[in-house]
Design a protein around this motif. Structure first.
Motif, PDB file in Angstrom:
ATOM      1  N   LYS A 106       0.820  -1.214   0.000  1.00  0.00           N
ATOM      2  CA  LYS A 106       0.000   0.000   0.000  1.00  0.00           C
ATOM      3  C   LYS A 106       0.854   1.265   0.000  1.00  0.00           C
ATOM      4  O   LYS A 106       0.361   2.358  -0.305  1.00  0.00           O
ATOM      5  CB  LYS A 106      -0.926   0.011   1.218  1.00  0.00           C
ATOM      6  N   ASP A 107       2.127   1.122   0.334  1.00  0.00           N
ATOM      7  CA  ASP A 107       3.018   2.276   0.396  1.00  0.00           C
ATOM      8  C   ASP A 107       3.795   2.506  -0.894  1.00  0.00           C
ATOM      9  O   ASP A 107       4.408   3.554  -1.069  1.00  0.00           O
ATOM     10  CB  ASP A 107       4.015   2.093   1.546  1.00  0.00           C
TER      11      ASP A 107
ATOM     12  N   VAL B 172      -1.775  -8.907  -8.174  1.00  0.00           N
ATOM     13  CA  VAL B 172      -2.918  -7.987  -8.058  1.00  0.00           C
ATOM     14  C   VAL B 172      -3.658  -8.164  -6.736  1.00  0.00           C
ATOM     15  O   VAL B 172      -3.925  -7.191  -6.021  1.00  0.00           O
ATOM     16  CB  VAL B 172      -3.892  -8.174  -9.238  1.00  0.00           C
ATOM     17  N   ARG B 173      -3.994  -9.403  -6.374  1.00  0.00           N
ATOM     18  CA  ARG B 173      -4.756  -9.631  -5.139  1.00  0.00           C
ATOM     19  C   ARG B 173      -3.952  -9.253  -3.894  1.00  0.00           C
ATOM     20  O   ARG B 173      -4.543  -8.985  -2.841  1.00  0.00           O
ATOM     21  CB  ARG B 173      -5.207 -11.088  -5.054  1.00  0.00           C
ATOM     22  N   ARG B 174      -2.654  -9.226  -3.985  1.00  0.00           N
ATOM     23  CA  ARG B 174      -1.826  -8.827  -2.846  1.00  0.00           C
ATOM     24  C   ARG B 174      -1.680  -7.313  -2.742  1.00  0.00           C
ATOM     25  O   ARG B 174      -1.081  -6.804  -1.794  1.00  0.00           O
ATOM     26  CB  ARG B 174      -0.431  -9.459  -2.969  1.00  0.00           C
ATOM     27  N   GLY B 175      -2.191  -6.597  -3.743  1.00  0.00           N
ATOM     28  CA  GLY B 175      -2.084  -5.147  -3.734  1.00  0.00           C
ATOM     29  C   GLY B 175      -0.789  -4.632  -4.316  1.00  0.00           C
ATOM     30  O   GLY B 175      -0.486  -3.434  -4.236  1.00  0.00           O
ATOM     31  N   ALA B 176      -0.012  -5.524  -4.950  1.00  0.00           N
ATOM     32  CA  ALA B 176       1.298  -5.132  -5.450  1.00  0.00           C
ATOM     33  C   ALA B 176       1.225  -4.188  -6.643  1.00  0.00           C
ATOM     34  O   ALA B 176       2.182  -3.453  -6.908  1.00  0.00           O
ATOM     35  CB  ALA B 176       2.098  -6.374  -5.835  1.00  0.00           C
TER      36      ALA B 176
ATOM     37  N   ARG C 178      -0.905  -1.603  -7.190  1.00  0.00           N
ATOM     38  CA  ARG C 178      -1.717  -0.409  -6.937  1.00  0.00           C
ATOM     39  C   ARG C 178      -1.290   0.758  -7.821  1.00  0.00           C
ATOM     40  O   ARG C 178      -2.097   1.623  -8.141  1.00  0.00           O
ATOM     41  CB  ARG C 178      -1.633  -0.002  -5.469  1.00  0.00           C
ATOM     42  N   SER C 179      -0.006   0.782  -8.203  1.00  0.00           N
ATOM     43  CA  SER C 179       0.494   1.845  -9.087  1.00  0.00           C
ATOM     44  C   SER C 179       0.874   1.292 -10.452  1.00  0.00           C
ATOM     45  O   SER C 179       1.619   1.920 -11.201  1.00  0.00           O
ATOM     46  CB  SER C 179       1.713   2.530  -8.453  1.00  0.00           C
ATOM     47  N   GLY C 180       0.342   0.115 -10.776  1.00  0.00           N
ATOM     48  CA  GLY C 180       0.684  -0.517 -12.044  1.00  0.00           C
ATOM     49  C   GLY C 180       1.973  -1.313 -11.942  1.00  0.00           C
ATOM     50  O   GLY C 180       2.557  -1.475 -10.863  1.00  0.00           O
TER      51      GLY C 180
ATOM     52  N   MET D 244      12.154  -8.889  -9.273  1.00  0.00           N
ATOM     53  CA  MET D 244      11.328  -7.713  -9.005  1.00  0.00           C
ATOM     54  C   MET D 244      12.110  -6.713  -8.173  1.00  0.00           C
ATOM     55  O   MET D 244      13.074  -7.065  -7.502  1.00  0.00           O
ATOM     56  CB  MET D 244      10.061  -8.088  -8.219  1.00  0.00           C
ATOM     57  N   ASP D 245      11.670  -5.461  -8.200  1.00  0.00           N
ATOM     58  CA  ASP D 245      12.038  -4.482  -7.190  1.00  0.00           C
ATOM     59  C   ASP D 245      10.862  -3.537  -7.016  1.00  0.00           C
ATOM     60  O   ASP D 245       9.897  -3.576  -7.804  1.00  0.00           O
ATOM     61  CB  ASP D 245      13.336  -3.727  -7.530  1.00  0.00           C
ATOM     62  N   CYS D 246      10.881  -2.725  -5.980  1.00  0.00           N
ATOM     63  CA  CYS D 246       9.779  -1.791  -5.752  1.00  0.00           C
ATOM     64  C   CYS D 246      10.291  -0.598  -4.962  1.00  0.00           C
ATOM     65  O   CYS D 246      11.409  -0.625  -4.426  1.00  0.00           O
ATOM     66  CB  CYS D 246       8.607  -2.468  -5.040  1.00  0.00           C
ATOM     67  N   ARG D 247       9.493   0.434  -4.903  1.00  0.00           N
ATOM     68  CA  ARG D 247       9.949   1.664  -4.250  1.00  0.00           C
ATOM     69  C   ARG D 247       8.766   2.528  -3.842  1.00  0.00           C
ATOM     70  O   ARG D 247       7.647   2.386  -4.347  1.00  0.00           O
ATOM     71  CB  ARG D 247      10.860   2.461  -5.183  1.00  0.00           C
TER      72      ARG D 247
END
Length: 248
Positions: free
Chosen positions: A190-191, A212-216, A218-220, A237-240
């Motif tokens: 969510k962050d 998608v179901r995990r909310g990963a 949310r910003s595409g 993967m990576d995220c920020r």
């Protein structure tokens, strides 16, 4: 699990000598991400990053994450040799002390039109802010378990490219890599403001349940047609969470 790198005004998740598992800005600071308009060879990229950081009035120790592109996947031995070369600059900048490296990193290999040598795609650094919004960068993670042993021993569903094999690789990377690292900082999907995936395989069948179901998403999702940096790893993967991003 989290250590503080006071010289850079960020905290990090210790991992291996070549990178940390993630970096998060301390209170009063934010992460800025800077992407190059074209891939820049490693030495030139470090020089341009240093110039940008110093012109922003920040010390080189503010460098907290980078995203690299390499010509092709390495063998385990080749990957170690590259990493020993890479950390030399971080040592010169007062970041890597010979044992602990606070800088988060992704390093992947474009399948089509790869660079002729290891190159910069983007980098991140910390800078002062009055905002209370947190910011962080989670390092690239693939379907290899942490700990000792070879990649062959640690890779989830090694060389299994079946639909279920790929699904399990995606699931492991999403949960045991991305989610566990964000949790260490007290964050979750969510962050996030950005999520990237790297694979040359069709993982669409795993998107809904594992991402998608995990909310990963949310910003595409930004999908790069690229391989992880070690032979026989298939998905990364990576995220920020970064409020300030620019392209130079």
């Amino acid at each position: 699990m989290v250590s503080d790198f006071s010289a850079g005004n960020y905290r990090f998740i210790p991992s291996v000598f070549q990178y940390s598992a993630g970096a998060a800005a301390n209170d009063g600071y934010e992460v800025e991400r800077v992407r190059f308009d074209r891939l820049v060879p490693l030495a030139e990229g470090f020089a341009l990053a240093a110039k940008y950081i110093q012109e922003a009035g920040r010390p080189l120790t503010a460098f907290c994450a980078c995203e690299l592109r390499s010509p092709a996947a390495f063998s385990e031995e080749g990957f170690r040799a590259f990493n020993l070369h890479y950390v030399k600059t971080l040592s010169e900048w007062g970041i890597f002390d010979g044992t602990t490296n606070p800088v988060a990193r992704s390093n992947v290999c474009p399948e089509i039109d790869p660079p002729s040598e290891p190159s910069f795609y983007a980098f991140s650094f910390t800078r002062p802010t009055t905002s209370k919004a947190p910011s962080f960068v989670i390092a690239g993670g693939a379907e290899a378990r942490e700990g000792g042993g070879t990649y062959v021993e640690r890779t989830v569903r090694y060389r299994d490219l079946s639909p279920e094999g790929l699904r399990e690789k995606v699931r492991f990377t999403t949960t045991s890599q991305m989610e566990s690292r964000m949790t260490a900082f007290g964050f979750g999907w969510k962050d996030t403001t950005g999520v990237q995936a790297y694979s040359v395989h069709d993982f669409h069948h795993a998107l809904v349940d594992e991402l998608v179901r995990r909310g990963a998403l949310r910003s595409g999702l930004t999908w790069h047609f690229a391989r992880p940096p070690v032979v026989d790893l298939e998905y990364e993967m990576d995220c920020r969470r970064v409020m300030r991003e620019t392209v130079i």
